[in-house]
Enzyme design. Structure first.
Site, PDB file in Angstrom:
ATOM      1  N   TRP A 195      32.689  44.062  46.078  1.00 46.00           N
ATOM      2  CA  TRP A 195      32.900  44.914  44.893  1.00 46.00           C
ATOM      3  C   TRP A 195      31.545  45.172  44.223  1.00 46.00           C
ATOM      4  O   TRP A 195      30.742  44.243  44.053  1.00 46.00           O
ATOM      5  CB  TRP A 195      33.851  44.202  43.926  1.00 46.00           C
ATOM      6  CG  TRP A 195      34.126  44.940  42.650  1.00 46.00           C
ATOM      7  CD1 TRP A 195      34.435  46.268  42.524  1.00 46.00           C
ATOM      8  CD2 TRP A 195      34.133  44.388  41.322  1.00 46.00           C
ATOM      9  NE1 TRP A 195      34.634  46.566  41.192  1.00 46.00           N
ATOM     10  CE2 TRP A 195      34.458  45.437  40.439  1.00 46.00           C
ATOM     11  CE3 TRP A 195      33.907  43.119  40.797  1.00 46.00           C
ATOM     12  CZ2 TRP A 195      34.557  45.248  39.063  1.00 46.00           C
ATOM     13  CZ3 TRP A 195      34.013  42.929  39.431  1.00 46.00           C
ATOM     14  CH2 TRP A 195      34.330  43.993  38.574  1.00 46.00           C
TER      15      TRP A 195
ATOM     16  N   ASP B  32      38.370  35.455  44.288  1.00 47.70           N
ATOM     17  CA  ASP B  32      38.636  36.573  43.379  1.00 47.70           C
ATOM     18  C   ASP B  32      39.963  37.202  43.795  1.00 47.70           C
ATOM     19  O   ASP B  32      40.107  37.702  44.911  1.00 47.70           O
ATOM     20  CB  ASP B  32      37.485  37.592  43.492  1.00 47.70           C
ATOM     21  CG  ASP B  32      37.641  38.739  42.498  1.00 47.70           C
ATOM     22  OD1 ASP B  32      38.621  38.747  41.735  1.00 47.70           O
ATOM     23  OD2 ASP B  32      36.763  39.638  42.485  1.00 47.70           O
TER      24      ASP B  32
ATOM     25  N   LYS C 207      45.804  45.331  37.718  1.00 47.13           N
ATOM     26  CA  LYS C 207      46.452  46.186  38.710  1.00 47.13           C
ATOM     27  C   LYS C 207      47.936  45.861  38.837  1.00 47.13           C
ATOM     28  O   LYS C 207      48.769  46.750  38.771  1.00 47.13           O
ATOM     29  CB  LYS C 207      45.779  46.045  40.078  1.00 47.13           C
ATOM     30  CG  LYS C 207      44.299  45.742  40.049  1.00 47.13           C
ATOM     31  CD  LYS C 207      43.447  46.955  39.782  1.00 47.13           C
ATOM     32  CE  LYS C 207      42.009  46.511  39.549  1.00 47.13           C
ATOM     33  NZ  LYS C 207      41.042  47.543  39.612  1.00 47.13           N
TER      34      LYS C 207
END
Ligand code: LMR
Length: 395
Positions: free
Chosen positions: A129, A210, A245
């Site tokens: 990311w 993560d 999300k």
């Protein structure tokens, strides 16, 4: 003092969103930021969230400070969601704090690592990311990469990854993506997780996982496979999770950072450091997002509704993967894009050059990150023909 500064480029993901918003082309398509969109291109509020918000509005009776840990109910519910009925919970070896989003969780984790070992080395996947590197460096950590995605073969470079991680020092940290790898969509399978767990045990490094997309890959429990396996086998680990999300709570900024220690005494000591880290960054987390999540997870009815709404998002994204591949083939594109249907979560690399990405943006108002990372949720029945045609043209 400000005169000493030089301007920095816009963030590669957020800068794209700003550009997209300014584009007046009615056919524009946003495949940039990792945000779920429905068929109409809208990021709607989940029904279960609306109900939970109303409940909070009617029942909240104070705005007094919440404390650095955040809401205890939220923390317990998130710990259960992530770890399931895991022995780290019954052994009292896990502590969770609410954080401002998944990024807040990562930054708290990074500052916690700095407290354990200033300048520690953290290994991240290549690619990872876009914000991981800057975020860890901002905490004074040294960032190194291990091979991960094979751009050529659209697969994992697993042998190389394993060889690199086998050389990690015992006081280093290794960052793994729990599921729905951002940006590649390539996840470790169960056997590969097992091998990573063996390496963690053997080498003694600290895993930081993560988990920004739980429920967007194969399902809530399936996506937690690696996290739970790792927690089963190592003495210490750190987890950063996000509700942006899977609960669609992006702007509420709610996530969690969990630490696992080898026994409850060590974990309590570590937790005192974690709380002092929080106090020095933002003092205490915002409460609103946590209140929504805990209301949902504390109600069987709302939890069922959430599972349905989450499955709907997951299924739509998976459907979009197949839809794009079918439409590209309808356009007579001979390149094999089937890998897109095998990848998981919000993203895949289309695998085109930065020049072609730029051309898609300049000529067709189609926005994706320069690496050709596409946010699959931005595809819809109404735009996929235009998208496939435009990709065919730039190819
Ligand atoms: C993304 O990767 O697009 C998301 O995680 C949003 C962000 O903050 O970058």
């Amino acid at each position: 003092m400000f005169g000493n500064l030089s301007a920095l480029p816009a963030d590669p993901i957020l800068g794209l969103l700003a550009k997209y918003r300014l584009d007046e082309n009615p056919n524009k398509i946003d495949l940039g930021v990792g945000v779920y969109k429905n068929e109409a291109g809208h990021t709607a509020i989940l029904d279960c969230v609306k109900t939970a918000e109303k409940f909070r509005f009617d029942n909240e009776d104070t705005k007094v400070y919440i404390g650095p840990t955040g809401s205890a109910l939220f923390n317990d519910k998130m710990t259960e969601l992530v770890f399931g009925e895991h022995r780290v919970i019954s052994e009292n070896r896990v502590r969770t704090v609410s954080t401002p989003g998944g990024t807040g969780a990562l930054r708290v984790a990074a500052e916690f690592i700095r407290s354990c070992k200033p300048g520690a080395t953290i290994w991240v996947s290549d690619p990872t990311w876009a914000n991981h590197t800057g975020l860890f460096q901002a905490s004074g950590l040294t960032v190194k990469t291990y091979p991960y995605y094979d751009f050529e073969n659209k697969n994992l470079k697993f042998a190389e990854m394993k060889a690199a991680i086998a050389n990690v020092a015992s006081d280093d940290v290794v960052l793994f993506h729990a599921c729905c790898h951002n940006p590649s969509g390539m996840d470790l399978n169960q056997q590969q997780w097992q091998e990573m767990v063996e390496l963690a045990k053997e080498k003694g490094f600290t895993p930081l996982i993560d988990m920004a997309y739980q429920g967007f890959g194969d399902g809530l429990n399936e996506d937690a496979y690696g996290v739970r396996l790792m927690a089963d086998s190592v003495d210490e680990m750190i987890l950063a999770s996000s509700c942006s999300k899977n609960f669609g709570l992006y702007r509420e900024r709610i996530g969690a950072c969990s630490i696992i220690g080898k026994d409850s005494t060590v974990t309590d000591i570590a937790n005192s450091v974690l709380l002092s880290v929080v106090r020095c960054i933002y003092s205490m987390p915002p409460a609103h997002g946590a209140a929504i999540v805990e209301t949902i997870l504390d109600s069987a009815e709302l939890t069922t509704q959430w599972h349905q709404e989450l499955a709907e998002m997951r299924n739509r994204i998976n459907g979009n993967r197949q839809l794009l591949v079918d439409k590209l083939s309808e356009q007579g594109v001979s390149r094999d894009f089937n890998f897109i249907t095998e990848q998981k979560g919000m993203f895949s690399f289309l695998g085109i050059t930065p020049e072609q990405v730029q051309l898609l943006q300049d000529e067709f108002s189609i926005y994706m990150v320069g690496s050709s990372r596409m946010s699959i949720a931005g595809i819809a029945n109404s735009n996929v023909d235009y998208l496939a045609k435009s990709i065919a043209k730039v190819l």
